[in-house]
Design a protein around this motif. Structure first.
Motif, PDB file in Angstrom:
ATOM      1  N   THR A 122      47.691  49.037   9.083  1.00  0.00           N
ATOM      2  CA  THR A 122      48.650  47.715   9.131  1.00  0.00           C
ATOM      3  C   THR A 122      49.097  47.365  10.471  1.00  0.00           C
ATOM      4  O   THR A 122      49.303  48.225  11.143  1.00  0.00           O
ATOM      5  CB  THR A 122      49.859  48.182   8.223  1.00  0.00           C
ATOM      6  N   ARG A 123      48.948  46.014  10.767  1.00  0.00           N
ATOM      7  CA  ARG A 123      49.279  45.618  12.167  1.00  0.00           C
ATOM      8  C   ARG A 123      50.432  44.590  12.180  1.00  0.00           C
ATOM      9  O   ARG A 123      51.045  44.230  12.901  1.00  0.00           O
ATOM     10  CB  ARG A 123      48.087  45.126  12.841  1.00  0.00           C
ATOM     11  N   SER A 124      50.669  43.840  10.926  1.00  0.00           N
ATOM     12  CA  SER A 124      51.804  43.018  10.727  1.00  0.00           C
ATOM     13  C   SER A 124      51.666  41.848  11.855  1.00  0.00           C
ATOM     14  O   SER A 124      52.733  41.601  12.262  1.00  0.00           O
ATOM     15  CB  SER A 124      52.944  43.887  10.808  1.00  0.00           C
ATOM     16  N   ARG A 125      50.702  41.042  11.630  1.00  0.00           N
ATOM     17  CA  ARG A 125      50.674  39.831  12.319  1.00  0.00           C
ATOM     18  C   ARG A 125      50.034  38.801  11.386  1.00  0.00           C
ATOM     19  O   ARG A 125      48.812  38.595  11.375  1.00  0.00           O
ATOM     20  CB  ARG A 125      49.878  39.975  13.382  1.00  0.00           C
ATOM     21  N   THR A 126      51.025  37.887  10.659  1.00  0.00           N
ATOM     22  CA  THR A 126      50.476  37.007   9.913  1.00  0.00           C
ATOM     23  C   THR A 126      51.176  35.479  10.117  1.00  0.00           C
ATOM     24  O   THR A 126      52.374  35.695  10.575  1.00  0.00           O
ATOM     25  CB  THR A 126      50.518  37.560   8.334  1.00  0.00           C
TER      26      THR A 126
ATOM     27  N   LEU B  42      65.642  42.739   8.896  1.00  0.00           N
ATOM     28  CA  LEU B  42      67.033  43.195   9.146  1.00  0.00           C
ATOM     29  C   LEU B  42      67.984  42.207   9.202  1.00  0.00           C
ATOM     30  O   LEU B  42      67.611  41.058   9.088  1.00  0.00           O
ATOM     31  CB  LEU B  42      66.807  43.878  10.778  1.00  0.00           C
ATOM     32  N   ALA B  43      69.174  42.655   9.229  1.00  0.00           N
ATOM     33  CA  ALA B  43      70.326  41.824   8.820  1.00  0.00           C
ATOM     34  C   ALA B  43      70.443  40.627  10.071  1.00  0.00           C
ATOM     35  O   ALA B  43      70.891  39.503   9.679  1.00  0.00           O
ATOM     36  CB  ALA B  43      71.662  42.658   8.655  1.00  0.00           C
ATOM     37  N   ASP B  44      69.988  41.181  11.059  1.00  0.00           N
ATOM     38  CA  ASP B  44      69.970  40.280  12.388  1.00  0.00           C
ATOM     39  C   ASP B  44      69.073  39.234  12.391  1.00  0.00           C
ATOM     40  O   ASP B  44      68.901  38.495  13.412  1.00  0.00           O
ATOM     41  CB  ASP B  44      70.167  41.125  13.413  1.00  0.00           C
ATOM     42  N   GLY B  45      68.244  39.139  11.448  1.00  0.00           N
ATOM     43  CA  GLY B  45      67.030  38.363  11.270  1.00  0.00           C
ATOM     44  C   GLY B  45      65.848  38.804  11.966  1.00  0.00           C
ATOM     45  O   GLY B  45      64.694  37.931  11.983  1.00  0.00           O
ATOM     46  N   GLY B  46      65.707  39.886  12.528  1.00  0.00           N
ATOM     47  CA  GLY B  46      64.665  40.574  13.164  1.00  0.00           C
ATOM     48  C   GLY B  46      64.052  41.561  12.170  1.00  0.00           C
ATOM     49  O   GLY B  46      64.279  41.276  11.008  1.00  0.00           O
ATOM     50  N   TYR B  47      63.068  42.420  12.520  1.00  0.00           N
ATOM     51  CA  TYR B  47      62.309  43.325  11.791  1.00  0.00           C
ATOM     52  C   TYR B  47      62.382  44.581  12.296  1.00  0.00           C
ATOM     53  O   TYR B  47      62.601  44.810  13.362  1.00  0.00           O
ATOM     54  CB  TYR B  47      60.813  42.885  11.672  1.00  0.00           C
ATOM     55  N   GLY B  48      62.256  45.627  11.372  1.00  0.00           N
ATOM     56  CA  GLY B  48      62.438  46.991  11.658  1.00  0.00           C
ATOM     57  C   GLY B  48      62.367  47.845  10.686  1.00  0.00           C
ATOM     58  O   GLY B  48      61.715  47.533   9.570  1.00  0.00           O
ATOM     59  N   MET B  49      62.487  49.050  10.518  1.00  0.00           N
ATOM     60  CA  MET B  49      62.341  49.789   9.592  1.00  0.00           C
ATOM     61  C   MET B  49      63.491  50.217   8.695  1.00  0.00           C
ATOM     62  O   MET B  49      64.681  50.355   9.140  1.00  0.00           O
ATOM     63  CB  MET B  49      62.228  51.389  10.017  1.00  0.00           C
TER      64      MET B  49
ATOM     65  N   THR C 180      63.277  45.374  -2.452  1.00  0.00           N
ATOM     66  CA  THR C 180      63.286  43.892  -3.089  1.00  0.00           C
ATOM     67  C   THR C 180      63.133  42.825  -1.934  1.00  0.00           C
ATOM     68  O   THR C 180      62.535  41.686  -2.344  1.00  0.00           O
ATOM     69  CB  THR C 180      64.671  43.941  -3.924  1.00  0.00           C
ATOM     70  N   SER C 181      63.751  43.054  -0.829  1.00  0.00           N
ATOM     71  CA  SER C 181      63.728  42.177   0.129  1.00  0.00           C
ATOM     72  C   SER C 181      62.311  41.658   0.690  1.00  0.00           C
ATOM     73  O   SER C 181      62.158  40.508   1.189  1.00  0.00           O
ATOM     74  CB  SER C 181      64.669  42.599   1.356  1.00  0.00           C
TER      75      SER C 181
ATOM     76  N   GLU D 250      52.854  55.222  25.112  1.00  0.00           N
ATOM     77  CA  GLU D 250      54.011  54.792  24.162  1.00  0.00           C
ATOM     78  C   GLU D 250      54.301  53.370  23.895  1.00  0.00           C
ATOM     79  O   GLU D 250      54.540  52.908  23.080  1.00  0.00           O
ATOM     80  CB  GLU D 250      55.154  55.563  24.993  1.00  0.00           C
ATOM     81  N   LYS D 251      53.783  52.741  25.034  1.00  0.00           N
ATOM     82  CA  LYS D 251      53.771  51.154  24.850  1.00  0.00           C
ATOM     83  C   LYS D 251      52.815  50.863  23.834  1.00  0.00           C
ATOM     84  O   LYS D 251      53.248  49.997  22.960  1.00  0.00           O
ATOM     85  CB  LYS D 251      53.447  50.600  26.360  1.00  0.00           C
ATOM     86  N   ALA D 252      51.742  51.339  23.841  1.00  0.00           N
ATOM     87  CA  ALA D 252      50.744  50.828  22.771  1.00  0.00           C
ATOM     88  C   ALA D 252      51.251  51.266  21.474  1.00  0.00           C
ATOM     89  O   ALA D 252      50.908  50.273  20.436  1.00  0.00           O
ATOM     90  CB  ALA D 252      49.477  51.539  23.051  1.00  0.00           C
ATOM     91  N   HIS D 253      51.715  52.228  21.363  1.00  0.00           N
ATOM     92  CA  HIS D 253      52.237  52.672  19.920  1.00  0.00           C
ATOM     93  C   HIS D 253      53.343  51.881  19.701  1.00  0.00           C
ATOM     94  O   HIS D 253      53.627  51.547  18.313  1.00  0.00           O
ATOM     95  CB  HIS D 253      52.864  54.002  20.090  1.00  0.00           C
ATOM     96  N   SER D 254      54.187  51.207  20.696  1.00  0.00           N
ATOM     97  CA  SER D 254      55.400  50.464  20.134  1.00  0.00           C
ATOM     98  C   SER D 254      54.965  49.127  19.732  1.00  0.00           C
ATOM     99  O   SER D 254      55.472  48.199  19.041  1.00  0.00           O
ATOM    100  CB  SER D 254      56.287  50.245  21.275  1.00  0.00           C
ATOM    101  N   GLN D 255      53.642  48.726  19.965  1.00  0.00           N
ATOM    102  CA  GLN D 255      53.138  47.506  19.654  1.00  0.00           C
ATOM    103  C   GLN D 255      52.019  47.471  18.320  1.00  0.00           C
ATOM    104  O   GLN D 255      51.452  46.426  18.149  1.00  0.00           O
ATOM    105  CB  GLN D 255      52.383  46.904  20.901  1.00  0.00           C
ATOM    106  N   PHE D 256      52.279  48.577  17.541  1.00  0.00           N
ATOM    107  CA  PHE D 256      51.512  48.600  16.228  1.00  0.00           C
ATOM    108  C   PHE D 256      52.001  47.664  15.110  1.00  0.00           C
ATOM    109  O   PHE D 256      50.983  46.840  14.934  1.00  0.00           O
ATOM    110  CB  PHE D 256      51.640  49.912  15.707  1.00  0.00           C
ATOM    111  N   TYR D 257      53.155  47.127  15.102  1.00  0.00           N
ATOM    112  CA  TYR D 257      53.452  46.383  14.155  1.00  0.00           C
ATOM    113  C   TYR D 257      54.362  44.968  14.660  1.00  0.00           C
ATOM    114  O   TYR D 257      55.002  45.108  15.506  1.00  0.00           O
ATOM    115  CB  TYR D 257      54.623  47.058  13.153  1.00  0.00           C
ATOM    116  N   GLY D 258      53.817  43.952  14.405  1.00  0.00           N
ATOM    117  CA  GLY D 258      53.976  42.812  14.800  1.00  0.00           C
ATOM    118  C   GLY D 258      53.770  42.428  16.123  1.00  0.00           C
ATOM    119  O   GLY D 258      53.211  43.148  16.770  1.00  0.00           O
TER     120      GLY D 258
END
Length: 366
Positions: free
Chosen positions: A27-31, A133-140, A110-111, A345-353
């Motif tokens: 999964t890379r979450s880029r659409t 996320l509630a602030d309009g961004g994305y996260g876990m 559901t969201s 660590e940087k590469a890992h942080s760029q997995f999703y989105g």
């Protein structure tokens, strides 16, 4: 160790690979909006086309099958058109690509799904998924309590997989892999801790494997066995809240016996990630006896350990995941003993989105 076996062509019936190295689904979450594949995805997959087979990121078969934000679907006309761009790019580079068909089951909110998540039983898993996320961004974010599937839900879901397989053929894919691993829908039916059903889809091993067998049979009858595969993970507790079911190896062997007459393109065993148990040699032997057709393995394999398991005749193909994120030319690096890029660590942080950085900006070895 002689690793040449990895670079030899593989053929089983009408299923062929130019080498025995596969790119694992990730999964890379880029659409684009509507979960539509974008041109950047075509570039990403084409960069990795020297793999004997690319298996796409998990691709939901319906809106209600979704669990993670920005995962490309294959149930709308726009999504099919987007995937055509991807498959053409891979084929133009001489590559081969299967789409991984996905229903996350209870690993959802559901969201994201738009409806209450579906599962064999109304049992929540202690898990987080990538969502809004509630602030309009994305996260876990934490998953929701699912709805126990009715028989009507089950029939609709089987047909969703069948329609997705037809759509995959229209989109130009060479085949499909059903995601039956990692605590997602089919795996949830397999496991006693999340399947408390008392109908024909619960209780015995035969009943818990029934949905997977029925779905595979439907798709094989529609598009042909050489274009169908399934991924399972009997020794993992990924997405299960850390719970291992000690009946899973036995269920996996039963499933292999049931699927063996269908002569699938391959059976994919996901191993050695997250919360895992070591796969005993005895299971490898039993798996070969139960399933005498192509077996693919995946899970932190190196060039050497991948060649070793093939040379032992416990597998035919090896899939590599994270190394492919940062080494698009992994086959060439393995073959020529070029150094591999290391995960940071940087590469890992760029997995999703995100955008091209951490996705298409990794270059072949020079």
């Amino acid at each position: 160790m002689n690793t040449d076996i990895l670079f030899t062509p593989f053929e089983s019936g009408n299923f062929k690979m130019s080498n025995r190295i596969a790119m694992a689904p990730m999964t890379r979450s880029r659409t684009a909006p509507g979960d539509v594949p974008i041109p950047m995805m075509a570039t990403y997959y084409a960069q990795r086309a020297s793999a004997g087979l690319i298996i796409s990121e998990g691709t939901p078969v319906s809106a209600e099958a979704r669990g993670y934000s920005m995962t490309p679907g294959i149930y709308t006309a726009e999504q099919i058109e987007g995937w055509k761009m991807v498959t053409k790019a891979v084929h133009d580079k001489g590559g081969k690509i299967f789409v991984q068909l996905w229903h996350v089951g209870r690993r959802a909110t559901t969201s994201v799904a738009g409806t209450k998540p579906l599962a064999p039983s109304a049992l929540k898993v202690d898990d987080k998924i990538f969502g809004p996320l509630a602030d309009g961004g994305y996260g876990m974010i934490e998953t929701d309590i699912p709805k126990a599937m009715s028989l009507e839900d089950i029939e609709r879901t089987k047909n969703d997989f069948l329609n997705a397989a037809k759509n995959a053929m229209e989109a130009g894919f060479d085949g499909i892999e059903i995601h039956g691993a990692h605590g997602y829908l089919f795996d949830q039916f397999f496991r006693r801790d999340c399947n408390e059903r008392t109908d024909k889809y619960g209780g015995s091993i035969e009943n818990r494997a029934r949905l997977a067998v029925e779905t595979v049979e439907m798709i094989v009858n529609e598009i042909g066995s050489d274009k169908v595969a399934i991924r399972i993970s009997p020794f993992l507790a990924e997405g299960t809240g850390g719970v291992h079911d000690d009946e899973m190896p036995k269920l996996a062997l039963y499933l292999m016996q049931k699927l063996s007459p269908l002569r699938l393109a391959y059976l994919h065993l996901s191993e050695n990630i997250s919360n895992f148990k070591h796969v005993p040699d005895s299971f490898r032997v039993q798996a070969r006896e139960a399933y005498q057709h192509p077996i693919m393995v995946c899970g932190d394999y190196t060039k050497e350990s991948g060649a070793e398991i093939i040379n032992k005749d416990w597998a035919d193909l090896v899939a590599y995941g994270r190394p492919y994120i940062i080494n698009p030319d992994l086959v060439e690096r393995f073959k020529n003993n070029y150094p591999l890029n290391e995960m940071t660590e940087k590469a890992h942080s760029q997995f999703y989105g995100g955008g091209e950085e951490g996705y298409t900006n990794y270059l072949p070895y020079r």
